[in-house]
Write a protein that holds these residues in place. Structure first.
Motif, PDB file in Angstrom:
ATOM      1  N   MET A  21     -10.196 -17.227  14.775  1.00  0.00           N
ATOM      2  CA  MET A  21      -9.681 -16.067  13.828  1.00  0.00           C
ATOM      3  C   MET A  21      -8.190 -15.672  14.266  1.00  0.00           C
ATOM      4  SD  MET A  21     -10.885 -13.465  11.958  1.00  0.00           S
ATOM      5  CE  MET A  21     -12.707 -13.830  12.082  1.00  0.00           C
ATOM      6  N   ILE A  22      -7.391 -15.539  12.901  1.00  0.00           N
ATOM      7  CA  ILE A  22      -6.031 -15.405  13.100  1.00  0.00           C
ATOM      8  C   ILE A  22      -6.021 -13.899  13.031  1.00  0.00           C
ATOM      9  CG2 ILE A  22      -3.770 -15.390  12.073  1.00  0.00           C
ATOM     10  CD1 ILE A  22      -4.825 -18.453  11.485  1.00  0.00           C
ATOM     11  N   GLN A  23      -5.370 -12.975  13.820  1.00  0.00           N
ATOM     12  CA  GLN A  23      -5.077 -11.547  13.527  1.00  0.00           C
ATOM     13  C   GLN A  23      -3.593 -11.283  13.432  1.00  0.00           C
ATOM     14  OE1 GLN A  23      -6.984 -12.182  16.560  1.00  0.00           O
ATOM     15  NE2 GLN A  23      -9.052 -11.394  16.015  1.00  0.00           N
ATOM     16  N   ARG A  24      -3.021 -10.622  12.494  1.00  0.00           N
ATOM     17  CA  ARG A  24      -1.488 -10.686  12.201  1.00  0.00           C
ATOM     18  C   ARG A  24      -1.411  -9.265  11.901  1.00  0.00           C
ATOM     19  NH1 ARG A  24       0.143 -14.747   9.229  1.00  0.00           N
ATOM     20  NH2 ARG A  24       0.081 -15.980  10.892  1.00  0.00           N
ATOM     21  N   PHE A  25      -0.152  -8.397  12.638  1.00  0.00           N
ATOM     22  CA  PHE A  25      -0.016  -7.115  12.269  1.00  0.00           C
ATOM     23  C   PHE A  25       1.017  -7.326  11.056  1.00  0.00           C
ATOM     24  CE2 PHE A  25      -1.278  -6.197  16.539  1.00  0.00           C
ATOM     25  CZ  PHE A  25      -2.070  -5.151  16.635  1.00  0.00           C
ATOM     26  N   ILE A  26       0.520  -6.028  10.283  1.00  0.00           N
ATOM     27  CA  ILE A  26       1.564  -5.878   9.141  1.00  0.00           C
ATOM     28  C   ILE A  26       1.998  -4.628   9.176  1.00  0.00           C
ATOM     29  CG2 ILE A  26       1.810  -5.771   6.680  1.00  0.00           C
ATOM     30  CD1 ILE A  26      -0.841  -7.837   6.481  1.00  0.00           C
ATOM     31  N   GLU A  27       3.176  -4.333   9.298  1.00  0.00           N
ATOM     32  CA  GLU A  27       3.951  -3.055   9.782  1.00  0.00           C
ATOM     33  C   GLU A  27       4.541  -2.186   8.591  1.00  0.00           C
ATOM     34  OE1 GLU A  27       7.508  -1.384  12.698  1.00  0.00           O
ATOM     35  OE2 GLU A  27       6.292  -3.065  13.256  1.00  0.00           O
ATOM     36  N   LEU A  28       4.062  -1.121   8.444  1.00  0.00           N
ATOM     37  CA  LEU A  28       4.160  -0.098   7.463  1.00  0.00           C
ATOM     38  C   LEU A  28       5.421   0.655   8.081  1.00  0.00           C
ATOM     39  CD1 LEU A  28       0.889   0.847   5.954  1.00  0.00           C
ATOM     40  CD2 LEU A  28       2.511  -0.939   4.960  1.00  0.00           C
ATOM     41  N   GLY A  29       5.850   1.756   7.557  1.00  0.00           N
ATOM     42  CA  GLY A  29       7.011   2.573   7.871  1.00  0.00           C
ATOM     43  C   GLY A  29       6.237   3.822   8.590  1.00  0.00           C
ATOM     44  N   GLU A  30       6.962   4.732   9.155  1.00  0.00           N
ATOM     45  CA  GLU A  30       6.356   5.711  10.031  1.00  0.00           C
ATOM     46  C   GLU A  30       6.329   7.180   9.202  1.00  0.00           C
ATOM     47  OE1 GLU A  30      10.462   6.525  12.609  1.00  0.00           O
ATOM     48  OE2 GLU A  30       9.134   4.454  12.885  1.00  0.00           O
ATOM     49  N   GLY A  31       6.675   7.186   8.093  1.00  0.00           N
ATOM     50  CA  GLY A  31       6.818   8.509   7.293  1.00  0.00           C
ATOM     51  C   GLY A  31       5.509   8.926   6.468  1.00  0.00           C
ATOM     52  N   TYR A  32       5.496  10.065   5.954  1.00  0.00           N
ATOM     53  CA  TYR A  32       4.329  10.548   5.322  1.00  0.00           C
ATOM     54  C   TYR A  32       3.840   9.468   4.205  1.00  0.00           C
ATOM     55  CZ  TYR A  32       4.134  15.410   6.806  1.00  0.00           C
ATOM     56  OH  TYR A  32       3.969  16.447   7.643  1.00  0.00           O
ATOM     57  N   GLY A  33       4.705   9.014   3.406  1.00  0.00           N
ATOM     58  CA  GLY A  33       4.503   8.107   2.329  1.00  0.00           C
ATOM     59  C   GLY A  33       3.486   6.853   3.000  1.00  0.00           C
ATOM     60  N   ASP A  34       4.088   6.612   4.157  1.00  0.00           N
ATOM     61  CA  ASP A  34       3.478   5.060   4.864  1.00  0.00           C
ATOM     62  C   ASP A  34       2.265   5.580   5.128  1.00  0.00           C
ATOM     63  OD1 ASP A  34       5.798   3.490   4.487  1.00  0.00           O
ATOM     64  OD2 ASP A  34       6.718   4.929   5.771  1.00  0.00           O
ATOM     65  N   ILE A  35       1.794   6.860   5.588  1.00  0.00           N
ATOM     66  CA  ILE A  35       0.759   7.415   6.367  1.00  0.00           C
ATOM     67  C   ILE A  35      -0.324   7.131   5.013  1.00  0.00           C
ATOM     68  CG2 ILE A  35      -0.850   9.124   7.559  1.00  0.00           C
ATOM     69  CD1 ILE A  35       1.181   7.493   9.281  1.00  0.00           C
ATOM     70  N   PHE A  36       0.261   7.623   3.945  1.00  0.00           N
ATOM     71  CA  PHE A  36      -0.729   7.905   2.588  1.00  0.00           C
ATOM     72  C   PHE A  36      -1.048   6.412   2.518  1.00  0.00           C
ATOM     73  CE2 PHE A  36       1.145  12.387   2.297  1.00  0.00           C
ATOM     74  CZ  PHE A  36      -0.284  12.908   2.193  1.00  0.00           C
ATOM     75  N   GLU A  37       0.030   5.486   2.341  1.00  0.00           N
ATOM     76  CA  GLU A  37      -0.355   4.060   1.926  1.00  0.00           C
ATOM     77  C   GLU A  37      -1.268   3.473   2.946  1.00  0.00           C
ATOM     78  OE1 GLU A  37       0.098   0.392  -0.134  1.00  0.00           O
ATOM     79  OE2 GLU A  37       0.915   2.672  -0.393  1.00  0.00           O
ATOM     80  N   LEU A  38      -1.333   3.802   4.224  1.00  0.00           N
ATOM     81  CA  LEU A  38      -2.281   3.214   5.231  1.00  0.00           C
ATOM     82  C   LEU A  38      -3.624   3.756   5.028  1.00  0.00           C
ATOM     83  CD1 LEU A  38      -2.611   1.517   7.680  1.00  0.00           C
ATOM     84  CD2 LEU A  38      -2.361   3.658   9.104  1.00  0.00           C
ATOM     85  N   CYS A  39      -3.668   5.022   4.392  1.00  0.00           N
ATOM     86  CA  CYS A  39      -5.217   5.798   4.205  1.00  0.00           C
ATOM     87  C   CYS A  39      -5.420   4.995   2.787  1.00  0.00           C
ATOM     88  CB  CYS A  39      -4.823   7.059   4.150  1.00  0.00           C
ATOM     89  SG  CYS A  39      -4.558   7.894   5.695  1.00  0.00           S
ATOM     90  N   GLU A  40      -4.749   4.737   1.800  1.00  0.00           N
ATOM     91  CA  GLU A  40      -5.058   4.243   0.616  1.00  0.00           C
ATOM     92  C   GLU A  40      -5.524   2.844   0.828  1.00  0.00           C
ATOM     93  OE1 GLU A  40      -6.363   4.449  -2.856  1.00  0.00           O
ATOM     94  OE2 GLU A  40      -5.816   6.073  -2.036  1.00  0.00           O
ATOM     95  N   LEU A  41      -4.968   1.934   1.609  1.00  0.00           N
ATOM     96  CA  LEU A  41      -5.277   0.716   1.958  1.00  0.00           C
ATOM     97  C   LEU A  41      -6.914   0.835   2.462  1.00  0.00           C
ATOM     98  CD1 LEU A  41      -2.094  -0.819   3.469  1.00  0.00           C
ATOM     99  CD2 LEU A  41      -3.557  -1.958   1.653  1.00  0.00           C
ATOM    100  N   ALA A  42      -6.968   1.565   3.328  1.00  0.00           N
ATOM    101  CA  ALA A  42      -8.555   1.808   3.919  1.00  0.00           C
ATOM    102  C   ALA A  42      -9.342   2.267   2.815  1.00  0.00           C
ATOM    103  CB  ALA A  42      -8.432   3.039   5.125  1.00  0.00           C
ATOM    104  N   ARG A  43      -9.056   3.155   1.888  1.00  0.00           N
ATOM    105  CA  ARG A  43     -10.000   3.628   0.878  1.00  0.00           C
ATOM    106  C   ARG A  43     -10.137   2.280   0.015  1.00  0.00           C
ATOM    107  NH1 ARG A  43      -6.368   7.988   1.061  1.00  0.00           N
ATOM    108  NH2 ARG A  43      -7.412   9.936   2.006  1.00  0.00           N
ATOM    109  N   THR A  44      -9.258   1.683  -0.267  1.00  0.00           N
ATOM    110  CA  THR A  44      -9.433   0.590  -1.499  1.00  0.00           C
ATOM    111  C   THR A  44     -10.084  -0.469  -0.892  1.00  0.00           C
ATOM    112  OG1 THR A  44      -7.353  -0.136  -1.124  1.00  0.00           O
ATOM    113  CG2 THR A  44      -7.536   1.425  -2.910  1.00  0.00           C
TER     114      THR A  44
END
Length: 129
Positions: free
Chosen positions: A1-24
């Protein structure tokens, strides 16, 4: 199993993107994480989600918003609240733990190897095959 980090930013927009990635990707959502690190007497939080591999793939992405959220016990961050609420809606309780700050590592790759080691050691992600 290969695990790799994909880094987003640290602002509000990035948190919303992370949450939307989880939802979708709710059917693929494996684990969620809130990781705390200390630097110069200040505590910062990193937020992350890991997704199950697609089909027969051996690739497990871990999306991360690294160390951009100030953490104070008496005054929780709005970004942290947004993440926790979204994960609760998806039926996940974030795993919380303390880690070393990324600034002590000479390269980001070393930091990510350190994180993968912690996640594997605590059985949050599967071991290498």
């Amino acid at each position: 199993m290969i695990q790799r980090f994909i880094e987003l930013g640290e602002g509000y927009g990035d948190i919303f993107e992370l949450c939307e990635l989880a939802r979708t990707n709710a059917s693929r959502l494996d684990q969620t994480y809130i990781m705390y690190a200390k630097k110069n007497d200040k505590v910062v939080a990193s937020l992350a989600i890991s997704l199950k591999p697609v089909g027969d793939s051996k690739f497990m992405p871990i999306y991360l918003c690294r160390e951009g959220i100030p953490y104070e016990d008496e005054k929780p961050s709005k970004r942290l609240d947004i993440f926790e609420q979204a994960m609760t809606e998806l039926g996940h309780v974030p795993n919380r733990f303390e880690i070393k700050h990324s600034s002590i590592f000479s390269e980001n790759n070393l930091y990510y190897q350190y994180l993968i080691g912690i996640l594997r050691l605590n059985h949050y992600i599967p071991p290498m095959n």
